[in-house]
Design a protein around this motif. Structure first.
Motif, PDB file in Angstrom:
ATOM      1  N   ARG A   1       0.863  -1.244  -0.101  1.00  0.00           N
ATOM      2  CA  ARG A   1      -0.027  -0.146  -0.051  1.00  0.00           C
ATOM      3  C   ARG A   1       0.821   1.089  -0.031  1.00  0.00           C
ATOM      4  NH1 ARG A   1      -3.928   3.012   3.462  1.00  0.00           N
ATOM      5  NH2 ARG A   1      -2.195   2.900   5.293  1.00  0.00           N
ATOM      6  N   TYR A   2       0.598   2.318  -0.895  1.00  0.00           N
ATOM      7  CA  TYR A   2       1.262   3.429  -0.820  1.00  0.00           C
ATOM      8  C   TYR A   2       0.263   4.462  -0.986  1.00  0.00           C
ATOM      9  CZ  TYR A   2       0.867   3.335  -6.105  1.00  0.00           C
ATOM     10  OH  TYR A   2       0.520   3.278  -7.308  1.00  0.00           O
TER      11      TYR A   2
ATOM     12  N   VAL B   1       4.984  12.307  -5.470  1.00  0.00           N
ATOM     13  CA  VAL B   1       5.123  11.660  -4.351  1.00  0.00           C
ATOM     14  C   VAL B   1       4.595  10.572  -4.005  1.00  0.00           C
ATOM     15  CG1 VAL B   1       5.296  12.168  -1.644  1.00  0.00           C
ATOM     16  CG2 VAL B   1       5.358  14.043  -3.371  1.00  0.00           C
ATOM     17  N   LEU B   2       5.344   9.413  -3.657  1.00  0.00           N
ATOM     18  CA  LEU B   2       4.718   8.251  -3.158  1.00  0.00           C
ATOM     19  C   LEU B   2       5.366   8.112  -1.824  1.00  0.00           C
ATOM     20  CD1 LEU B   2       5.057   8.017  -6.177  1.00  0.00           C
ATOM     21  CD2 LEU B   2       5.395   5.540  -6.125  1.00  0.00           C
ATOM     22  N   VAL B   3       4.472   7.782  -0.990  1.00  0.00           N
ATOM     23  CA  VAL B   3       4.453   7.360   0.525  1.00  0.00           C
ATOM     24  C   VAL B   3       4.084   5.963   0.642  1.00  0.00           C
ATOM     25  CG1 VAL B   3       4.031   8.049   2.890  1.00  0.00           C
ATOM     26  CG2 VAL B   3       4.230   9.859   1.180  1.00  0.00           C
ATOM     27  N   VAL B   4       5.088   5.200   0.945  1.00  0.00           N
ATOM     28  CA  VAL B   4       4.791   3.608   1.159  1.00  0.00           C
ATOM     29  C   VAL B   4       4.704   3.199   2.398  1.00  0.00           C
ATOM     30  CG1 VAL B   4       6.114   2.937  -1.088  1.00  0.00           C
ATOM     31  CG2 VAL B   4       7.437   3.203   1.151  1.00  0.00           C
ATOM     32  N   ASP B   5       3.987   2.008   2.668  1.00  0.00           N
ATOM     33  CA  ASP B   5       3.887   1.236   3.727  1.00  0.00           C
ATOM     34  C   ASP B   5       4.904   0.344   3.894  1.00  0.00           C
ATOM     35  OD1 ASP B   5       1.957   2.612   5.045  1.00  0.00           O
ATOM     36  OD2 ASP B   5       0.222   1.275   4.457  1.00  0.00           O
ATOM     37  N   LEU B   6       5.841   0.061   4.743  1.00  0.00           N
ATOM     38  CA  LEU B   6       6.799  -0.986   4.975  1.00  0.00           C
ATOM     39  C   LEU B   6       6.020  -2.242   4.843  1.00  0.00           C
ATOM     40  CD1 LEU B   6       9.622   0.094   7.333  1.00  0.00           C
ATOM     41  CD2 LEU B   6      10.160  -0.405   4.867  1.00  0.00           C
ATOM     42  N   PRO B   7       6.457  -3.271   4.258  1.00  0.00           N
ATOM     43  CA  PRO B   7       5.795  -4.673   4.445  1.00  0.00           C
ATOM     44  C   PRO B   7       5.799  -5.123   5.871  1.00  0.00           C
ATOM     45  CG  PRO B   7       7.556  -4.811   2.699  1.00  0.00           C
ATOM     46  CD  PRO B   7       7.802  -3.459   3.298  1.00  0.00           C
ATOM     47  N   GLY B   8       4.374  -5.563   6.324  1.00  0.00           N
ATOM     48  CA  GLY B   8       4.214  -5.778   7.783  1.00  0.00           C
ATOM     49  C   GLY B   8       3.910  -4.598   8.628  1.00  0.00           C
ATOM     50  N   TYR B   9       3.753  -3.325   7.843  1.00  0.00           N
ATOM     51  CA  TYR B   9       3.241  -2.016   8.467  1.00  0.00           C
ATOM     52  C   TYR B   9       2.230  -1.688   7.679  1.00  0.00           C
ATOM     53  CZ  TYR B   9       7.720  -1.801  11.048  1.00  0.00           C
ATOM     54  OH  TYR B   9       8.730  -2.374  12.095  1.00  0.00           O
TER      55      TYR B   9
ATOM     56  N   SER C   1       0.201  -2.797   4.081  1.00  0.00           N
ATOM     57  CA  SER C   1       1.145  -3.873   3.231  1.00  0.00           C
ATOM     58  C   SER C   1       1.353  -5.171   3.843  1.00  0.00           C
ATOM     59  CB  SER C   1       2.551  -3.017   3.251  1.00  0.00           C
ATOM     60  OG  SER C   1       2.727  -1.928   2.090  1.00  0.00           O
ATOM     61  N   ASP C   2       1.342  -6.046   2.854  1.00  0.00           N
ATOM     62  CA  ASP C   2       1.341  -7.459   3.440  1.00  0.00           C
ATOM     63  C   ASP C   2       3.182  -7.653   4.105  1.00  0.00           C
ATOM     64  OD1 ASP C   2      -0.818  -8.201   2.231  1.00  0.00           O
ATOM     65  OD2 ASP C   2       0.242  -9.292   0.455  1.00  0.00           O
ATOM     66  N   ALA C   3       3.033  -8.451   5.204  1.00  0.00           N
ATOM     67  CA  ALA C   3       4.246  -8.835   5.654  1.00  0.00           C
ATOM     68  C   ALA C   3       5.138  -9.954   4.695  1.00  0.00           C
ATOM     69  CB  ALA C   3       4.108  -9.393   7.019  1.00  0.00           C
ATOM     70  N   ILE C   4       6.403  -9.690   4.933  1.00  0.00           N
ATOM     71  CA  ILE C   4       7.291 -10.836   4.086  1.00  0.00           C
ATOM     72  C   ILE C   4       8.244 -11.170   5.224  1.00  0.00           C
ATOM     73  CG2 ILE C   4       7.189  -9.327   2.027  1.00  0.00           C
ATOM     74  CD1 ILE C   4       9.906  -8.156   2.739  1.00  0.00           C
ATOM     75  N   GLU C   5       8.731 -12.461   4.711  1.00  0.00           N
ATOM     76  CA  GLU C   5       9.828 -12.960   5.707  1.00  0.00           C
ATOM     77  C   GLU C   5      11.105 -12.255   5.444  1.00  0.00           C
ATOM     78  OE1 GLU C   5      11.895 -17.477   6.514  1.00  0.00           O
ATOM     79  OE2 GLU C   5      10.304 -17.169   4.882  1.00  0.00           O
ATOM     80  N   LEU C   6      11.790 -11.865   6.198  1.00  0.00           N
ATOM     81  CA  LEU C   6      13.395 -11.231   6.008  1.00  0.00           C
ATOM     82  C   LEU C   6      14.266 -12.345   6.050  1.00  0.00           C
ATOM     83  CD1 LEU C   6      12.710  -8.159   8.334  1.00  0.00           C
ATOM     84  CD2 LEU C   6      12.392  -8.201   5.931  1.00  0.00           C
ATOM     85  N   LYS C   7      14.706 -12.359   4.806  1.00  0.00           N
ATOM     86  CA  LYS C   7      16.085 -13.257   4.692  1.00  0.00           C
ATOM     87  C   LYS C   7      17.241 -12.250   4.297  1.00  0.00           C
ATOM     88  CE  LYS C   7      12.999 -17.195   3.256  1.00  0.00           C
ATOM     89  NZ  LYS C   7      12.710 -17.967   2.298  1.00  0.00           N
ATOM     90  N   GLY C   8      18.076 -12.860   4.908  1.00  0.00           N
ATOM     91  CA  GLY C   8      19.742 -12.039   4.390  1.00  0.00           C
ATOM     92  C   GLY C   8      19.677 -10.813   5.263  1.00  0.00           C
TER      93      GLY C   8
END
Length: 287
Positions: free
Chosen positions: A21-22, A61-69, A72-79
Motif C-alpha cells: 500500500r502506498y 510523491v509516493l509514500v509507502v507502507d513498509l511490508p508488515g506495516y 502492506s503485506d508482511a514478508i519473511e526477512l531473509k539475509g
C-alpha cells in the motif's frame, strides 16, 4: 485538485506476490519515494502524511507502507533487515514505470534507502536520509534510550497507550506535539495487525546488514537531516554518514528529535524540495 487525505491518495500495487500500500499525490518529472520508520505503530501516512500536500505541489510523491506495516503485506526477512525491503521497493518503482526517484528515508526507512542506493543504484537519483539507521554512533550509547523503548514495546505486559506515549515523548523534543489523538492513532496502528504486525516490527530482532561498510560506494547526492535532540539515533550518526558518503550535505535542527518531518514540517519540506531542485538544475547544466 482533490483534497489530500489517506483515502483519496491510497493505492495498492502487487510486487512479486506482495501487496504494497502506498499514498500518491502530485505530478511532474521529480519523483519522491518516502519510506517510513520501523517503530511500532509507524506507517507511511503516519510518518509523512502531514508533508504530502506541500511536497506534492512540486513533485510526484509516493509514500509507502513498509511490508508488515500499515496495509502492506508482511514478508519473511531473509539475509538481513533492509535488503529485502530495498529489493521490493526497487521492483515497485519499475512496475510503476518510474525509472529513478529521490528516495527519502526516515529512521529504518533511511537504512532501506541506503540499501536501495547500494543494491539498485540505477533507480535512485538522490538520497534524503532523515534520522537514518545504517550508520555508526560515534559517541552516543548503543542501544539508545529510544531503541530500548522500541524493542521492549511488545514485551512484558504487551503494547499499551502508556508505552506508546512514553515512546512518542522520547521521539520528539516538543512534548506538546504528543497529543491524545496522536497516541491513540499510533497505538491503534501498533495492535491492528496482530502477530503478523509484530513479526514485521523493529522488535523482531532480525540482524541488520552492516551498511556502514559500503557507504563510500553511494554514488548519488545525499541530504542528511537530523535533530540534535534525537534520543533514538543520536546526531553523531549523522556525522558518520556525512564523513563516509562521498557527495553529502548535512542539516541539523536544534530543539528537534527524531521525527523531523513532523516537528519541522514546512522547514523540512522546503529543505527537501530545495535539495531536489538544486540537483535537478545541476543535472540539466551537465547535460
Amino acid at each position: 485538485m482533490s483534497a489530500i487525505t489517506p483515502e483519496s491518495t491510497s493505492r495498492t500495487v502487487t510486487v512479486d506476490g506482495v501487496a504494497l500500500r502506498y499514498h500518491e499525490a502530485g505530478t511532474g518529472p521529480d519523483v519522491l519515494l518516502c519510506i517510513h520508520g520501523g517503530a511500532p505503530g509507524a506507517s507511511g501516512w503516519g510518518n509523512f502524511g502531514s508533508n504530502l500536500a506541500e511536497l506534492s505541489e512540486h513533485a510526484r510523491v509516493l509514500v509507502v507502507d513498509l511490508p508488515g506495516y500499515g496495509q502492506s503485506d508482511a514478508i519473511e526477512l531473509k539475509g538481513g533487515k533492509y535488503g529485502p525491503y530495498a529489493d521490493l521497493f526497487a521492483a515497485m518503482l519499475a512496475q510503476l514505470g518510474i525509472e529513478r526517484a529521490t528516495v527519502v528515508g526516515l529512521a529504518t526507512g533511511g537504512a532501506v534507502a541506503i540499501a536501495m542506493a547500494l543494491r539498485h543504484p540505477a533507480c535512485v537519483e538522490r538520497l534524503a536520509l532523515v534520522s537514518s539507521a545504517g550508520g555508526v554512533p560515534l559517541f552516543s550509547a548503543s542501544p539508545s534510550e529510544g531503541q530500548k523503548a522500541i524493542r521492549s514495546y511488545y514485551g512484558g505486559e504487551g503494547p499499551s497507550r502508556e508505552k506508546m506515549r512514553a515512546y512518542l515523548e522520547l521521539m520528539m523534543f516538543d512534548k506538546t506535539l504528543v497529543t491524545d489523538e496522536l497516541v491513540e492513532e499510533r497505538y491503534a496502528e501498533s495492535v491492528a495487525g496482530g502477530e503478523e504486525r509484530r513479526a514485521g516490527a523493529e522488535s523482531a530482532g532480525v540482524p541488520a546488514e552492516p551498511l556502514w561498510k559500503d557507504l563510500g560506494s553511494i554514488g548519488v547526492p545525499t541530504l542528511i537531516v537530523w535533530g540534535t535532540e534525537n534520543r533514538v539515533q543520536g546526531f553523531d550518526n549523522a556525522l558518520f554518514l556525512l564523513k563516509q558518503i562521498p557527495d553529502a550535505q548535512l542539516h541539523l535542527f536544534k530543539k528537534t528529535g527524531l521525527w523531523v518531518p513532523y516537528e519541522r514540517g514546512s522547514q523540512f519540506n522546503r529543505l527537501l524540495l530545495g535539495f531536489v531542485a538544486d540537483h535537478a538544475a545541476d543535472a540539466k547544466d551537465i547535460a
